[in-house]
Scaffold this active site. Structure first.
Site, short mmCIF file in Angstrom:
data_model
loop_
_atom_site.label_atom_id
_atom_site.label_comp_id
_atom_site.label_asym_id
_atom_site.label_seq_id
_atom_site.Cartn_x
_atom_site.Cartn_y
_atom_site.Cartn_z
N TYR A 116 -8.73 8.19 13.50
CA TYR A 116 -7.46 7.65 13.01
C TYR A 116 -7.52 7.43 11.50
CZ TYR A 116 -3.84 4.68 11.49
OH TYR A 116 -2.82 4.20 10.74
N CYS A 143 15.11 13.24 22.18
CA CYS A 143 14.11 12.45 22.89
C CYS A 143 14.31 12.54 24.41
CB CYS A 143 14.21 10.99 22.44
SG CYS A 143 13.08 9.90 23.32
N GLN A 154 -5.55 -3.11 14.59
CA GLN A 154 -5.43 -4.27 15.50
C GLN A 154 -4.78 -5.48 14.83
OE1 GLN A 154 -6.84 -3.80 18.58
NE2 GLN A 154 -8.07 -2.02 18.13
N ASP A 201 -2.16 6.38 16.76
CA ASP A 201 -2.48 4.98 17.05
C ASP A 201 -1.57 4.55 18.21
OD1 ASP A 201 0.03 4.66 15.97
OD2 ASP A 201 -0.54 3.12 14.52
N LEU A 243 -9.34 -12.66 9.45
CA LEU A 243 -8.68 -11.40 9.80
C LEU A 243 -9.27 -10.82 11.10
CD1 LEU A 243 -6.42 -9.76 8.51
CD2 LEU A 243 -8.11 -8.58 7.12
N GLY A 244 -10.47 -11.26 11.46
CA GLY A 244 -11.08 -10.81 12.72
C GLY A 244 -11.70 -9.43 12.61
N TYR A 245 -12.35 -9.02 13.68
CA TYR A 245 -13.04 -7.71 13.72
C TYR A 245 -13.85 -7.50 12.45
CZ TYR A 245 -9.73 -6.89 17.47
OH TYR A 245 -8.98 -7.01 18.61
N GLU A 248 -5.58 0.73 5.65
CA GLU A 248 -5.76 1.26 7.01
C GLU A 248 -6.83 0.49 7.76
OE1 GLU A 248 -3.84 3.15 8.55
OE2 GLU A 248 -2.61 3.85 6.90
N TRP A 265 0.82 -1.21 0.00
CA TRP A 265 0.00 0.00 0.00
C TRP A 265 0.86 1.27 0.00
CZ3 TRP A 265 -0.43 -4.09 3.35
CH2 TRP A 265 0.24 -3.98 4.57
N ARG A 266 2.17 1.09 0.04
CA ARG A 266 3.02 2.27 -0.09
C ARG A 266 3.45 2.48 -1.53
NH1 ARG A 266 6.60 1.61 5.41
NH2 ARG A 266 4.97 2.34 6.80
FE1 SF4 Z 1 12.04 5.74 21.28
FE2 SF4 Z 1 14.54 5.63 22.18
FE3 SF4 Z 1 13.98 6.76 19.84
FE4 SF4 Z 1 13.26 7.93 22.09
S1 SF4 Z 1 15.36 7.55 21.41
S2 SF4 Z 1 12.01 7.72 20.26
S3 SF4 Z 1 12.72 6.19 23.33
S4 SF4 Z 1 13.72 4.59 20.36
#
Ligand code: SF4
Length: 356
Positions: free
Chosen positions: A126, A209, A48, A144, A86-88, A43, A30-31
């Site tokens: 979503y 991060c 799930q 998600d 596939l469920g749901y 999607e 799908w890409r």
């Molecule tokens: Fe996740 Fe680690 Fe990347 Fe932060 S640095 S987004 S915790 S994988």
């Protein structure tokens, strides 16, 4: 709201994530398309459900229903059959109903505006965001499970609310390449920012991060204690025609759990009376005979133990004029052509194992 990203950090997150995605994105069917129908289908299937599971279903479904018109014209039974396992199953029924609505109201073209998309069965925030960003290039956010985890870690916030998560996602999604950005965010969560053991050392956004800087990224979001699904019981009865050995199959009501799928007569609970009454309403007087065994199946929200018994007809016959789309005697081969849940496939395997 604790979320907001500064302008410089937002720009750096976007750039790093998009650069990483350009190099590391998985090549998924799908890409390779810009067709809104195909993106919508992917999607719906991916909710799930794991990518590896979805790929063969996606390809078979498109071979059978290549466009919205074909899906709108299809028999719901055939759509459920293509979805079998596939469920749901409400996802399949909603897709079919939505396709009919798109043909009736939008000349068969999936609409691009939020209010039109959101009016279609089965399209929630979503899916709407995914379709608008990936298929139509709109700067619409998606949240998600993967996005939730990644954003919680970037912000080192253990308990963001849904509203805060959507606001943070909306704050980040760029005007340029919003579909790639959203897919990159989900891809990072699926392949690098893993729930229990995030791969921070290989992560493209590590310098930005907060959770990684804390030294304990796996603490974000705060783990929720999951209660085990409640245990429920059900009863199925195997009724063979006196000649030819066909089995009685009934179709479940369209709505609700496993709606529209076929099964041997089954009721909730463990008592035989409701099963006998169900068949009585079809014109068949039956008695319960020997037990054939039990089948266990765990749904997302319940764990089911289903007891299977043999039934014997003592009087009556399937009501004349009974709708063959709701009740019919079937050979084993005919049963294979009906849409069945995984649970019913387990039941039939049990029955086959008990057959003389
Ligand atoms: Fe996740 Fe680690 Fe990347 Fe932060 S640095 S987004 S915790 S994988």
């Amino acid at each position: 709201m604790p979320s907001s990203f500064t302008g410089a950090r937002r720009a750096a997150l976007r750039r790093r994530l998009l650069d990483w995605y350009a190099k590391h994105r998985r090549d998924l069917p799908w890409r390779r398309t810009g067709d809104p129908y195909r993106i919508w289908l992917s999607e719906a299937m991916l909710q799930q459900t794991r990518v590896e599971t979805v790929i063969p279903y996606y390809q078979r479904f498109l071979a059978r229903f290549p466009d919205i018109e074909a899906l709108a014209d299809a028999d719901e039974q055939d759509v459920l059959k293509a979805w079998e396992g596939l469920g749901y199953y409400s996802r399949a029924r909603n897709l079919k109903r939505a396709a009919e609505q798109v043909v009736a109201e939008h000349s068969g073209q999936l609409p691009s505006q939020a209010e039109d998309l959101d009016a279609l069965p089965g399209i929630g925030p979503y899916t709407s965001g995914a379709i608008r960003s990936i298929a139509f290039g709109q700067a619409a956010p998606v949240v998600d499970g993967n996005v939730k985890r990644v954003l919680s870690r970037w912000l080192a916030e253990p308990a963001l609310t849904e509203r805060e998560l959507w606001a943070a996602a909306a704050d980040l999604v760029p005007e340029a390449a919003p579909g790639d950005f959203n897919q990159a965010l989900m891809e990072l969560g699926a392949t690098v920012c893993l729930p229990r053991a995030p791969l921070c050392l290989t992560c493209p956004v590590r310098p930005l991060c907060n959770a990684s800087a804390s030294g304990q990224p796996e603490n974000f979001p705060a783990p929720r204690k999951k209660a085990p699904p409640p245990e429920v019981r059900a009863l199925s009865g195997l009724l063979r025609a006196q000649r030819g050995g066909r089995l009685l199959m009934l179709r479940r009501p369209s709505r609700g759990l496993l709606g529209g799928l076929w099964e041997i007569p089954s009721v909730a609970g463990d008592a035989t009376e409701p099963l006998i009454e169900q068949l009585d309403s079809q014109g068949l007087r039956v008695v319960a005979r020997e037990p054939l065994g039990e089948v266990r199946h765990v749904f997302t929200h319940r764990a089911l133990t289903l007891r299977v018994v043999a039934l014997e007809r003592v009087a009556g016959r399937l009501r004349a004029g009974a709708d063959p789309d709701q009740a019919r005697w079937c050979t084993r081969r005919e049963i294979e052509a009906l849409p069945l849940s995984r649970l019913m496939q387990k039941v039939l395997a049990l029955v086959d194992g008990n057959s003389p």
